[in-house]
Design an enzyme around this catalytic site. Structure first.
Site, PDB file in Angstrom:
ATOM      1  N   GLY A  21      24.693  38.255  19.936  1.00 45.47           N
ATOM      2  CA  GLY A  21      23.705  37.611  19.125  1.00 45.47           C
ATOM      3  C   GLY A  21      23.857  37.654  18.382  1.00 45.47           C
ATOM      4  O   GLY A  21      25.153  36.769  17.586  1.00 45.47           O
ATOM      5  N   SER A  37      30.049  37.876  22.980  1.00 43.56           N
ATOM      6  CA  SER A  37      30.064  37.541  22.032  1.00 43.56           C
ATOM      7  C   SER A  37      30.201  38.467  20.863  1.00 43.56           C
ATOM      8  O   SER A  37      31.415  39.195  20.060  1.00 43.56           O
ATOM      9  CB  SER A  37      28.439  35.925  22.655  1.00 43.56           C
ATOM     10  OG  SER A  37      28.573  35.682  21.094  1.00 43.56           O
ATOM     11  N   ALA A  38      28.535  39.261  20.003  1.00 41.79           N
ATOM     12  CA  ALA A  38      29.077  39.246  19.194  1.00 41.79           C
ATOM     13  C   ALA A  38      29.680  40.964  19.596  1.00 41.79           C
ATOM     14  O   ALA A  38      30.095  41.545  18.665  1.00 41.79           O
ATOM     15  CB  ALA A  38      27.381  39.765  19.134  1.00 41.79           C
ATOM     16  N   HIS A  46      32.992  32.261  22.335  1.00 40.95           N
ATOM     17  CA  HIS A  46      32.782  30.368  22.048  1.00 40.95           C
ATOM     18  C   HIS A  46      33.920  29.826  21.085  1.00 40.95           C
ATOM     19  O   HIS A  46      33.343  29.020  20.705  1.00 40.95           O
ATOM     20  CB  HIS A  46      31.359  30.935  21.644  1.00 40.95           C
ATOM     21  CG  HIS A  46      30.520  31.692  22.058  1.00 40.95           C
ATOM     22  ND1 HIS A  46      29.192  31.137  22.496  1.00 40.95           N
ATOM     23  CD2 HIS A  46      29.342  32.964  21.419  1.00 40.95           C
ATOM     24  CE1 HIS A  46      28.724  32.273  23.261  1.00 40.95           C
ATOM     25  NE2 HIS A  46      28.717  33.574  22.287  1.00 40.95           N
ATOM     26  N   GLU A  78      34.892  29.718  26.258  1.00 40.26           N
ATOM     27  CA  GLU A  78      33.417  30.113  27.264  1.00 40.26           C
ATOM     28  C   GLU A  78      33.923  30.428  28.561  1.00 40.26           C
ATOM     29  O   GLU A  78      34.123  29.152  29.207  1.00 40.26           O
ATOM     30  CB  GLU A  78      32.375  28.869  27.166  1.00 40.26           C
ATOM     31  CG  GLU A  78      32.250  29.486  25.545  1.00 40.26           C
ATOM     32  CD  GLU A  78      30.227  28.802  24.857  1.00 40.26           C
ATOM     33  OE1 GLU A  78      29.955  28.006  26.425  1.00 40.26           O
ATOM     34  OE2 GLU A  78      29.545  29.164  24.845  1.00 40.26           O
TER      35      GLU A  78
END
Lengths: 236, 236
Positions: free
Chosen positions: A94, A126-127, A163, A198
């Site tokens: 997020g 991700s985050a 990413h 990714e």
């Protein structure tokens, strides 16, 4: 690169790859890694503004068929104790600024460091992967809130860029490429940066870092040309 | 949207468009706007780590054929006085976090606000455009340094997203699109955001905002569908 041999980390570029359901491509490794049927999920990054309950339900739905029970950290009155009691911790993606600010405001940063140093498995996507590095200085996210620090959990002696995107040779856009941004980071900051495409993830265990997935990762070191790391054990 | 009628602003998405030299496409409007043959340039955003001298020379080279003399703010011992004495101010692009942190550390933020409120023409490109909004919360840049605040110069009662990029319908990348990022911004922040595509700029004068260039701009308001703004006077 010295890594604390107690750390058990899965540092994942993205929760979802094109044409596949949430967590599907990583699920087998995820489940083997956490070695628990209880998972504490940290929903604070709130992708697209989803509610904490909604985000937690999404994780539960993805892992139900493996018999894993997911609890959201926001459900607990005493969140520090929830972290202390956790068998495995997953911090989802997020907005990295929102995630880190929330953890600082709830005074949970140190507790997360303590538990992971005890060998509690930690998965970040991700985050949540950005947080495993030294700082959030190589996030791709917009700074939608102002955290009290950019210092992350610091399990790894480098930074993550999730990413990771290669420059598009046909682009006419004049905004900076990802590589240019990371080179600007290195004008100021000394630590290496691993750009995880990714479908790639790092598995950290017993002081070793293994690059998993089928793709290479891109290593940026201040003052050197970027290099590609092949899947398998990495050392730099 | 009420704008201070004293403000004279040129809020430019990008210094350079594809296939064109630095500032070339905007030069005619830039020169007519500043109405001065002296320009104070603020090089602190340092794109790709260029030196302050090198960046200032690049601006001087671009404007020499119009008889404009460019001085870099870094050349002055007393930078506050240099801002007080400036006939026109140009803040160039690069890293928005680095730019804003430097201005705070040098205690120049308030002086810039004072001079622009007196009607001194201000041109910003990219990071320099981000500063005209309320905060830098909609920058595209990496947070390579930690500024003491995300509050920007606040000439405009909204935020700017420069280098605005439409989602690529063919992309398989799962990182957030620009539109998704701005919608996440609006989960937390109330102010509108104008996404300025490369080749667009806002001309602010006598309390009016005119969108210039051939492209539409994308307006994001919290709680509403995004809308396209046509070139010409805008009101929202």
């Amino acid at each position: 690169m010295k890594i604390n041999p107690a750390y058990k980390l899965l540092v994942v570029s993205t929760s979802t790859i094109h044409g596949s359901e949430f967590l599907a491509y990583i699920k087998q490794d995820f489940v083997e890694f956490i070695q628990s049927d209880e998972l504490l999920f940290v929903p604070f990054a709130r992708p697209s503004g989803i509610s904490f309950d909604g985000y937690t339900a999404k994780v539960q739905d993805a892992l139900r068929d493996r018999g894993i029970t997911v609890r959201g950290l926001h459900e607990f009155h005493n969140m520090k104790k929830a972290i202390q009691d956790a068998k495995a911790i997953f911090i989802g993606g997020g907005n990295t600024f929102l995630l880190l600010k929330t953890l600082y405001e709830l005074d949970l940063v140190q507790q997360l460091r303590v538990q992971v140093a005890k060998g509690i498995p930690y998965v970040g996507t991700s985050a949540g992967s950005n947080l495993t590095g030294l700082t959030i200085g190589t996030t791709n996210d917009m700074p939608i809130v102002y955290p009290p620090s950019f210092d992350a959990l610091g399990f790894l002696p480098f930074n993550i860029n999730p990413h990771y995107l290669d420059p598009d040779p046909n682009s006419t856009h004049k905004g900076e490429t990802r590589e240019t941004r990371i080179q600007e980071f290195h004008q100021i900051n000394p630590q290496p940066v691993i750009g995880l495409r990714e479908g790639s993830w790092l598995h950290v265990n017993e002081g070793n870092i293994e690059l998993k997935g089928n793709l290479t990762a891109r290593l940026f070191k201040a003052g050197f040309e970027p290099e590609e790391l092949a899947p398998g054990l990495i050392n730099f």
